[in-house]
Design an enzyme around this catalytic site. Structure first.
Site, PDB file in Angstrom:
ATOM      1  N   ASN A  67       0.605  -1.056  -0.007  1.00 45.02           N
ATOM      2  CA  ASN A  67       0.225  -0.117  -0.182  1.00 45.02           C
ATOM      3  C   ASN A  67       0.642   0.851  -0.167  1.00 45.02           C
ATOM      4  O   ASN A  67       0.113   2.257  -0.342  1.00 45.02           O
ATOM      5  CB  ASN A  67      -0.570  -0.025   1.120  1.00 45.02           C
ATOM      6  CG  ASN A  67      -0.536  -0.093   2.220  1.00 45.02           C
ATOM      7  OD1 ASN A  67       0.993   0.075   2.491  1.00 45.02           O
ATOM      8  ND2 ASN A  67      -0.905   0.394   3.390  1.00 45.02           N
ATOM      9  N   ASP A 127       1.555   1.554   8.986  1.00 43.86           N
ATOM     10  CA  ASP A 127       0.189   1.590   8.690  1.00 43.86           C
ATOM     11  C   ASP A 127      -0.807   0.837   9.745  1.00 43.86           C
ATOM     12  O   ASP A 127       0.190   0.288  10.378  1.00 43.86           O
ATOM     13  CB  ASP A 127       0.150   0.573   7.043  1.00 43.86           C
ATOM     14  CG  ASP A 127       0.960   0.047   6.403  1.00 43.86           C
ATOM     15  OD1 ASP A 127       1.035  -1.109   8.526  1.00 43.86           O
ATOM     16  OD2 ASP A 127       1.129  -0.715   5.761  1.00 43.86           O
ATOM     17  N   ASN A 171     -11.836  21.197  15.157  1.00 40.72           N
ATOM     18  CA  ASN A 171     -12.557  22.170  14.831  1.00 40.72           C
ATOM     19  C   ASN A 171     -12.099  21.903  13.222  1.00 40.72           C
ATOM     20  O   ASN A 171     -12.777  23.481  12.641  1.00 40.72           O
ATOM     21  CB  ASN A 171     -10.601  22.750  15.160  1.00 40.72           C
ATOM     22  CG  ASN A 171     -10.692  24.202  14.454  1.00 40.72           C
ATOM     23  OD1 ASN A 171     -11.329  24.546  15.447  1.00 40.72           O
ATOM     24  ND2 ASN A 171      -9.621  24.342  14.282  1.00 40.72           N
ATOM     25  N   ASP A 214      -7.846  16.707  19.162  1.00 43.01           N
ATOM     26  CA  ASP A 214      -7.965  17.969  19.121  1.00 43.01           C
ATOM     27  C   ASP A 214      -7.448  19.473  18.233  1.00 43.01           C
ATOM     28  O   ASP A 214      -9.000  19.607  19.132  1.00 43.01           O
ATOM     29  CB  ASP A 214      -6.389  17.470  17.623  1.00 43.01           C
ATOM     30  CG  ASP A 214      -5.741  18.540  17.147  1.00 43.01           C
ATOM     31  OD1 ASP A 214      -4.448  18.392  17.138  1.00 43.01           O
ATOM     32  OD2 ASP A 214      -5.779  18.870  15.624  1.00 43.01           O
ATOM     33  N   LYS A 228      -9.369  23.567  22.682  1.00 45.96           N
ATOM     34  CA  LYS A 228      -9.197  25.538  22.838  1.00 45.96           C
ATOM     35  C   LYS A 228      -9.741  26.070  21.717  1.00 45.96           C
ATOM     36  O   LYS A 228     -10.149  27.081  21.987  1.00 45.96           O
ATOM     37  CB  LYS A 228      -8.774  26.276  23.519  1.00 45.96           C
ATOM     38  CG  LYS A 228      -6.935  25.907  22.464  1.00 45.96           C
ATOM     39  CD  LYS A 228      -5.952  27.081  22.613  1.00 45.96           C
ATOM     40  CE  LYS A 228      -4.548  26.936  21.772  1.00 45.96           C
ATOM     41  NZ  LYS A 228      -3.273  27.151  22.757  1.00 45.96           N
ATOM     42  N   GLU A 267      -6.347  18.213  24.229  1.00 49.25           N
ATOM     43  CA  GLU A 267      -5.078  19.046  24.011  1.00 49.25           C
ATOM     44  C   GLU A 267      -5.433  20.594  23.725  1.00 49.25           C
ATOM     45  O   GLU A 267      -5.939  21.228  23.091  1.00 49.25           O
ATOM     46  CB  GLU A 267      -4.261  18.938  22.647  1.00 49.25           C
ATOM     47  CG  GLU A 267      -3.036  19.517  22.357  1.00 49.25           C
ATOM     48  CD  GLU A 267      -3.334  20.282  20.284  1.00 49.25           C
ATOM     49  OE1 GLU A 267      -1.904  20.411  20.205  1.00 49.25           O
ATOM     50  OE2 GLU A 267      -4.122  19.717  20.040  1.00 49.25           O
ATOM     51  N   ASP A 292       9.428  20.264  15.178  1.00 49.30           N
ATOM     52  CA  ASP A 292       8.669  19.426  14.000  1.00 49.30           C
ATOM     53  C   ASP A 292       8.956  19.889  12.405  1.00 49.30           C
ATOM     54  O   ASP A 292       9.030  21.166  11.997  1.00 49.30           O
ATOM     55  CB  ASP A 292       6.917  19.853  14.506  1.00 49.30           C
ATOM     56  CG  ASP A 292       5.933  19.933  13.108  1.00 49.30           C
ATOM     57  OD1 ASP A 292       6.237  19.109  12.766  1.00 49.30           O
ATOM     58  OD2 ASP A 292       4.641  20.117  12.989  1.00 49.30           O
ATOM     59  N   ARG A 318       9.388  12.745  14.372  1.00 44.88           N
ATOM     60  CA  ARG A 318       8.857  12.352  14.163  1.00 44.88           C
ATOM     61  C   ARG A 318       9.654  11.043  13.482  1.00 44.88           C
ATOM     62  O   ARG A 318       9.015  11.127  12.309  1.00 44.88           O
ATOM     63  CB  ARG A 318       7.433  12.941  13.285  1.00 44.88           C
ATOM     64  CG  ARG A 318       6.540  13.890  14.038  1.00 44.88           C
ATOM     65  CD  ARG A 318       5.524  14.194  13.154  1.00 44.88           C
ATOM     66  NE  ARG A 318       4.663  15.448  14.035  1.00 44.88           N
ATOM     67  CZ  ARG A 318       3.849  16.366  13.503  1.00 44.88           C
ATOM     68  NH1 ARG A 318       3.229  15.751  12.132  1.00 44.88           N
ATOM     69  NH2 ARG A 318       4.021  17.359  14.027  1.00 44.88           N
TER      70      ARG A 318
END
Length: 611
Positions: free
Chosen positions: A44, A67, A156, A242, A245, A271, A388, A392
């Site tokens: 995949n 995956d 959101n 996520d 706020k 969060e 970031d 990761r």
């Protein structure tokens, strides 16, 4: 907070309000960014639009191949590590596009909340929740190993502008919304946030250009709630939310009410980015939405205690814990030391020994600990300071014999068996910038933790909180003698940690009720009790009713066993017993009413009623 039937009304069954207890305070959570965990099915990798997958693993905004098959294949590894709950990055189908080197491998650009990301399942397989076989196999594989599953959701926003398309959403493949053709007003149409202290901007404006849903639209609310319920119906056990706020409190209250009406007892945590206990807006969300929160303040304190970015060492951690009374449910906060939005711990503090000590803290302080994938393998990439997306990297090792893996395994088991870590209060026993000793205690359960991040040291621990006798460290096997409550000449190596535990007997009864009362500040000498018409509650006699245990400034907790009254309605209220012959203080209400289930365990998490 759980609603109790008012006086004069009665639920026909307690199980309408409560399922068999799903107590997350005992869990050790492991957060997986699916695309970066393990590639279990290379077939995949090149699915969908050409160029989104990067087999060289050098383009950080592309898919790298992780995956659901990878999660299935590594389920035994997670079990061996001691993990009891897995938080998976969003599984929803994403917009199938990439711009400026960035695609939706992270899972936060949703196209369809009722379909699975095709990058994560078998080629050609149906991605509809109704029929996706790989998703069901993953749920089965984790549940067979007693691992709960946390679904990561974002209510959101959907997707940003990508080659002329923005905010295109479908309902199990049927067109539903389009930001550029928004006849049904699914979206707000405001510019990007510029003032992060402005309430209106936080709720209505766009975050990083992401199409922001209009929470006033009932069709949107019904779509998102029905979609999440469908995932829970498949077997997901909890929700991570996520951008908490960026939607109003009333939305989350309605969301929680509907979710828990569909699946009672669902644990939700959210969060609230970099929220702190001295921020009144953050506390409004933490205390009044029905959603627990990720504890950014404690994470920052632990990271600074080891990195030295702020002075104070372990005093920074104790300072955050001292503010726990501002929360109604501090023991349900989700704690962490690194995540997908900040540099990994080793990027700010490169010592493996310090990471091990920070992990001991994480797994023994109050709250529900959450590990980031690869922490146990010392996973790190320091490019650009580890920010970031370099926090990761792809997981490359699954060794189970490392020092850190052993620490996690021992302490995750302790969390599951010793209720002091799940429910108990925190007590500082010794503190300096470099040495920290504290206890957790509940009923006859005790845990003593001693951590030294500096040079070898020797000191007297006058009040260990442990019963006299010999105790063995769970991490080192070293024995310690407690004499008159003290450990004399306690010698601890540099970058060393000791964990001593006393295992209490679990409460045994036909039905066990966990009573937690919040929002009443007691004074020294006062004791909270629960008094009621059942014999197990003293039959209204305050001299015979069960006492609760002090947790922090305004929280008391206790398990109460019911035999004779199991399966029957009880009426009760909380009462503060005062010293020196002073009159007790009762809640200002006639009573609370609850129909006990005929067996098992339930929670009653309540706020003091002043009326």
């Amino acid at each position: 907070m759980v609603a109790i039937a008012p006086e004069g009304s009665m639920s026909t069954s307690a199980n309408q309000l409560f399922e068999q207890e799903a107590e997350f305070r005992k869990e050790t959570i492991y957060f997986i960014v699916i695309d970066r965990f393990f590639n279990g099915n290379k077939a995949n990798d090149e699915i969908s639009k050409k160029g989104l997958h990067d087999p060289s693993l050098t383009h950080w905004g592309h898919y790298w191949g992780g995956d659901l098959e990878g999660v299935i294949e590594k389920a035994d590894y997670l079990k061996q590590l001691g993990i009891t709950a897995v938080w998976l990055s969003p599984l929803f189908e994403q917009v199938d596009d990439i711009e400026h080197g960035h695609g939706p491998m992270h899972g936060y650009w949703t196209k369809d909340f009722k379909r699975v990301n095709p990058h994560f399942v078998m080629p050609g397989e149906s991605t509809s929740l109704k029929t996706c076989g790989t998703l069901r196999r993953m749920i089965k594989a984790l549940h067979e190993r007693d691992i709960k599953i946390v679904l990561d959701i974002v209510c959101n926003h959907s997707s940003p502008e990508l080659h002329g398309s923005k905010g295109v959403v479908t309902d199990d493949g049927v067109p539903l919304a389009d930001f550029h053709n928004d006849a049904n007003h699914f979206y707000h149409h405001y510019p990007e946030i510029t003032d992060w202290n402005d309430e209106f901007q936080l709720i209505h404006f766009e975050m990083l250009g992401l199409a922001t849903f209009n929470e006033r639209n009932i069709d949107f609310r019904n779509y998102i709630k029905n979609a999440i319920k469908a995932w829970l119906d498949l077997g997901f056990d909890a929700l991570r939310i996520d951008t908490l706020k960026h939607m109003p409190v009333w939305f989350w209250q309605e969301f929680v009410a509907d979710i828990q009406a569909s699946k009672p007892g669902t644990f939700l945590f959210g969060e609230y980015g970099f929220g702190s206990p001295w921020d009144s807006r953050y506390l409004h969300y933490a205390n009044d939405t029905g959603v627990s929160v990720l504890d950014f303040a404690l994470a920052a304190a632990i990271r600074s205690a080891f990195s030295g970015h702020e002075p104070g060492g372990f005093h920074l951690i104790e300072g955050v814990l001292a503010l726990d009374p501002v929360y109604r449910r501090s023991t349900a906060l989700v704690t962490f030391i690194e995540n997908h939005d900040m540099p990994r711990f080793l990027s700010i503090c490169p010592s493996h020994g310090d990471l091990e000590l920070a992990t001991v803290l994480l797994l023994t302080l109050r709250g529900i600990p959450c590990l980031f994938y690869g922490t146990e393998q010392y996973l790190v990439n320091d490019t650009n300071g580890g920010h970031d997306p370099y926090n990761r990297p792809m997981m490359t090792s699954w060794e189970t014999g490392s020092r850190l893996a052993e620490i996690i395994r021992h302490l995750a088991l302790l969390r599951k068996t010793n209720r002091a870590l799940s429910y108990g209060r925190h007590g500082q026993k010794y503190i300096s910038e470099g040495i920290y000793a504290y206890t957790r205690r509940y009923r006859d359960n005790r845990v003593l933790v001693v951590i030294n991040k500096g040079e070898p040291a020797r000191f007297n621990l006058e009040h260990s909180g442990l019963p006299d006798g010999s105790h063995t460290c769970l991490l080192t096997g070293q024995s310690f003698v407690v004499d008159q409550g003290a450990i004399r000449e306690l010698s601890i190596p540099g970058k060393g940690a000791f964990v001593l535990a006393v295992q209490g007997e679990p409460l045994k009864a036909t039905t066990v009720v966990k009573f937690q009362i919040n929002d009443y500040v007691t004074h020294p000498g006062e004791v909270m009790a629960v008094c009621g018409d059942a014999p197990e509650l003293g039959t209204w006699d305050v001299d015979r009713c069960p006492h609760l245990e002090y947790i922090n400034g305004d929280v008391w907790f206790a398990e109460v066993g019911f035999h004779e009254s199991a399966g029957r309605p009880i009426r009760f209220k909380f009462v503060v017993l005062r010293p020196n012959g002073l009159e007790p203080v009762y809640e200002n209400l006639v009573c609370r009413t609850f129909l006990l289930p005929s067996g098992g365990s339930v929670k009653l998490d309540l706020d003091w009623d002043r009326q």
